[in-house]
Design a protein around this motif. Structure first.
Motif, mmCIF file in Angstrom:
data_model
loop_
_atom_site.group_PDB
_atom_site.id
_atom_site.type_symbol
_atom_site.label_atom_id
_atom_site.label_comp_id
_atom_site.label_asym_id
_atom_site.label_seq_id
_atom_site.Cartn_x
_atom_site.Cartn_y
_atom_site.Cartn_z
ATOM 1 N N ASP A 102 -8.191 -4.652 -10.150
ATOM 2 C CA ASP A 102 -9.279 -4.063 -9.368
ATOM 3 C C ASP A 102 -10.213 -5.201 -8.976
ATOM 4 O O ASP A 102 -10.487 -6.076 -9.804
ATOM 5 N N GLY A 132 0.835 -1.207 0.000
ATOM 6 C CA GLY A 132 0.000 0.000 0.000
ATOM 7 C C GLY A 132 0.864 1.249 0.000
ATOM 8 O O GLY A 132 1.909 1.290 -0.660
ATOM 9 N N THR A 155 -10.363 -2.739 1.915
ATOM 10 C CA THR A 155 -9.541 -1.672 2.506
ATOM 11 C C THR A 155 -9.407 -0.451 1.590
ATOM 12 O O THR A 155 -8.594 0.434 1.850
ATOM 13 N N HIS A 174 7.543 7.395 5.485
ATOM 14 C CA HIS A 174 6.811 6.575 6.456
ATOM 15 C C HIS A 174 7.727 6.230 7.616
ATOM 16 O O HIS A 174 8.674 5.463 7.470
ATOM 17 N N MET A 196 0.240 4.061 10.677
ATOM 18 C CA MET A 196 0.400 2.633 10.360
ATOM 19 C C MET A 196 0.070 1.746 11.553
ATOM 20 O O MET A 196 -0.607 0.722 11.408
ATOM 21 N N PRO A 210 -11.236 2.928 -0.665
ATOM 22 C CA PRO A 210 -12.119 4.028 -0.249
ATOM 23 C C PRO A 210 -13.569 3.559 -0.130
ATOM 24 O O PRO A 210 -14.095 2.896 -1.023
ATOM 25 N N HIS A 267 6.149 4.407 14.415
ATOM 26 C CA HIS A 267 6.189 4.728 15.849
ATOM 27 C C HIS A 267 4.912 4.218 16.484
ATOM 28 O O HIS A 267 3.840 4.305 15.885
HETATM 29 P P1 FAD Z 1 -3.352 1.691 2.047
HETATM 30 O O1 FAD Z 1 -1.920 1.583 2.342
HETATM 31 O O2 FAD Z 1 -3.854 2.887 1.295
HETATM 32 O O3 FAD Z 1 -3.793 0.366 1.257
HETATM 33 C C1 FAD Z 1 -5.000 0.258 0.567
HETATM 34 C C2 FAD Z 1 -4.729 -0.509 -0.712
HETATM 35 O O4 FAD Z 1 -5.966 -0.822 -1.346
HETATM 36 C C3 FAD Z 1 -3.920 0.304 -1.713
HETATM 37 O O5 FAD Z 1 -2.701 -0.366 -2.010
HETATM 38 C C4 FAD Z 1 -4.838 0.394 -2.924
HETATM 39 O O6 FAD Z 1 -4.151 0.297 -4.165
HETATM 40 C C5 FAD Z 1 -5.767 -0.808 -2.727
HETATM 41 N N1 FAD Z 1 -7.052 -0.645 -3.388
HETATM 42 C C6 FAD Z 1 -7.926 0.381 -3.274
HETATM 43 N N2 FAD Z 1 -9.003 0.171 -4.048
HETATM 44 C C7 FAD Z 1 -8.824 -1.028 -4.659
HETATM 45 C C8 FAD Z 1 -9.608 -1.785 -5.582
HETATM 46 N N3 FAD Z 1 -10.780 -1.323 -6.052
HETATM 47 N N4 FAD Z 1 -9.134 -2.984 -6.003
HETATM 48 C C9 FAD Z 1 -7.923 -3.435 -5.566
HETATM 49 N N5 FAD Z 1 -7.152 -2.754 -4.700
HETATM 50 C C10 FAD Z 1 -7.598 -1.561 -4.251
HETATM 51 N N6 FAD Z 1 1.837 6.465 9.008
HETATM 52 C C11 FAD Z 1 2.744 6.342 10.009
HETATM 53 O O7 FAD Z 1 2.530 5.574 10.955
HETATM 54 N N7 FAD Z 1 3.923 7.044 9.983
HETATM 55 C C12 FAD Z 1 4.230 7.905 8.965
HETATM 56 O O8 FAD Z 1 5.299 8.519 8.964
HETATM 57 C C13 FAD Z 1 3.289 8.049 7.905
HETATM 58 N N8 FAD Z 1 3.560 8.884 6.884
HETATM 59 C C14 FAD Z 1 2.656 8.985 5.865
HETATM 60 C C15 FAD Z 1 2.981 9.849 4.805
HETATM 61 C C16 FAD Z 1 2.098 9.990 3.746
HETATM 62 C C17 FAD Z 1 2.447 10.915 2.620
HETATM 63 C C18 FAD Z 1 0.869 9.256 3.747
HETATM 64 C C19 FAD Z 1 -0.102 9.396 2.603
HETATM 65 C C20 FAD Z 1 0.554 8.414 4.793
HETATM 66 C C21 FAD Z 1 1.442 8.281 5.870
HETATM 67 N N9 FAD Z 1 1.174 7.418 6.933
HETATM 68 C C22 FAD Z 1 2.081 7.294 7.958
HETATM 69 C C23 FAD Z 1 -0.101 6.651 7.021
HETATM 70 C C24 FAD Z 1 0.031 5.257 6.417
HETATM 71 O O9 FAD Z 1 0.339 5.352 5.051
HETATM 72 C C25 FAD Z 1 -1.291 4.530 6.602
HETATM 73 O O10 FAD Z 1 -1.696 4.493 7.946
HETATM 74 C C26 FAD Z 1 -1.284 3.083 6.113
HETATM 75 O O11 FAD Z 1 -0.460 2.894 4.998
HETATM 76 C C27 FAD Z 1 -2.709 2.686 5.794
HETATM 77 O O12 FAD Z 1 -2.776 1.345 5.400
HETATM 78 P P2 FAD Z 1 -4.106 0.809 4.725
HETATM 79 O O13 FAD Z 1 -3.894 -0.634 4.460
HETATM 80 O O14 FAD Z 1 -5.293 1.218 5.512
HETATM 81 O O15 FAD Z 1 -4.249 1.636 3.354
#
Ligand code: FAD
Ligand code: UDP
Length: 393
Positions: free
Chosen positions: A215, A39, A231, A58, A346, A233, A61
């Protein structure tokens, strides 16, 4: 037949894939529309061989021993305490605002006690802390708010701090001591070989099949599965039936420079100048030694990949309607930053995923530790790594 179709291979999807496969012997199909796992935490070596974070810096912590111990099964760690400077009035000053920030900004030599008094004298009283403006002006007053927070927030969110929930700027504390670390959590460390390597180890199990560049809608009716974990939107899942839920996006400009060190801090924030919010130099974070160095500039955007939920009351109202739809569904579980519209780090996503796993598997959490554990006693931490915040040349 798969037991679970998991949509999204970020932290939320990967933790659940790992747990369901290894912990509950379920067969899992993990898919992502992107061409990689991890992700937004995905990292990789660029053309010059420097480890970079594709979607911005990223830094891991957490105060949760459970989360840290869980991830430690899949990675060793490099101790790393993050530090940020803000470019204000021609100086690079510590942010979060601390004793040194105030002394350097105003050319003073105040003690912690005097800074406390100074802040109390400039702070604006608020009966209620409702917005991101309230949080800051009630602690440090209008001038510091305008120098450090107002411009950055308007750039990052396209909104004035007065239009955002208090929780957004409350992520950044105010200090009257000289602690210039960005975070004060018990566990602060980077995966020693990177996030992607950690994800690869998590997902290395015969019960987990991974399908990238896909997708979920392309395969939904073609591949049989019992339940779905989603996971992505939440508004997309429901075809925007209650309208678009705003997600803030970023454009990342990656650059490599033919010098060992590019800037004097891991991250420099630019609250008042330029179209970008901050510049990150990755070698500080990863400890990599290399003759060149790679940096990323972040340009906030209204359109593009969804990265941040936008915490404000009108969006919470829309989200709650989607949540009601989500709660009413059987056989689909929503988890993660995008699917639950929560500005989660994270570690919070890992905790949320572990909680969902326990619900699905019908197990109880392991007994919480009774006393905090010091980093020195955690064997997974690599003690001889460069954790001093300076990049290796
Ligand atoms: P995501 O990582 O967004 O994973 C969701 C996945 O679903 C994506 O890979 C996407 O491609 C996939 N997806 C969506 N729709 C579909 C579909 N229709 N079909 C197939 N796949 C799909 N957190 C920290 O703890 N420390 C940090 O320093 C930090 N820095 C950050 C900096 C930035 C610029 C950003 C944007 C975020 C940061 N974060 C940080 C937050 C961290 O990125 C998130 O908390 C974490 O990655 C969220 O994980 P997730 O699995 O919920 O979402
Ligand atoms: N913020 C700010 N000035 C700064 C740092 C942060 O105004 O120098 C505000 C801004 O609104 C930002 C929020 O505080 O979006 C949270 O900052 P954080 O560094 O946690 O943002 P993230 O790393 O999640 O993008």
């Amino acid at each position: 037949m798969f037991d679970y179709l998991i949509v999204g291979a970020g932290f939320a999807g990967s933790v659940l894939a790992e747990r369901l496969a290894r912990g509950a012997d379920k067969k899992v199909l993990l898919i992502d529309v992107r061409n990689h796992i991890g992700g937004n935490a995905y990292d990789h070596y660029n053309a010059d061989g420097i480890l970079i974070h594709k979607y911005g810096p990223h830094i891991f912590h957490t105060n949760s021993r459970e989360v840290f111990d869980y991830l430690s099964q899949f990675t060793e760690w490099r101790p790393y305490q993050h530090r940020v400077r803000a470019s204000v009035d021609g100086q690079l000053l510590p942010i979060p605002i601390n004793l040194d920030t105030i002394n350097q900004l105003y050319g003073l030599n105040l003690t912690a006690f005097q800074v406390d008094e100074f802040l109390a004298s400039v702070a604006e009283h608020r009966d209620q802390i409702r917005t991101s403006e309230d949080v800051v002006v009630s602690k440090v007053g209008r001038e510091l708010y305008e120098k450090f927070f107002r411009g950055y927030t308007r750039k990052q969110w396209g909104l004035d701090p007065s239009e955002l929930d208090a929780a957004v700027t409350a992520r950044v504390p105010t200090r009257t001591n000289r602690d210039d670390r960005y975070f004060t959590d018990t566990y602060q460390a980077m995966p020693l070989l990177g996030y992607t390597h950690m994800f690869e180890r998590m997902l290395d199990h015969p019960n987990i099949k991974i399908m990238l560049n896909t997708d979920y809608r392309e395969i939904e009716g073609l591949i049989p599965y019992r339940e779905m974990i989603y996971t992505g939107p939440v508004d997309t899942f429901f075809d925007y039936s209650y309208g678009k839920l705003p997600y803030r996006s970023l454009e990342f400009k990656h650059e490599t420079h033919n010098v060992p060190v590019y800037q004097s801090a891991p991250v420099i924030n630019y609250p008042n100048d330029y179209a970008y919010t901050r510049i990150t130099e990755f070698k500080y974070l990863t400890g990599q030694e290399h003759a060149k160095t790679s940096v990323v500039y972040e340009f906030p955007r209204a359109e593009g990949d969804p990265y941040y939920p936008v915490p404000r009351p009108e969006n919470a109202e829309i989200y709650n309607k989607y949540k009601a739809l989500a709660d009413a569904m059987t056989g689909v579980h929503f988890v993660g930053r995008l699917a639950t519209y929560k500005y989660y780090n994270m570690d919070q996503v890992v905790a949320q995923a572990l909680t969902l796993y326990r619900k699905l598997a019908g197990t109880k959490p392991e007994k919480a530790p009774t006393a905090p554990v010091h980093k020195e006693t955690v064997p997974a931490l690599v003690s001889n790594a460069n954790g001093n915040g300076k990049p290796r040349k």
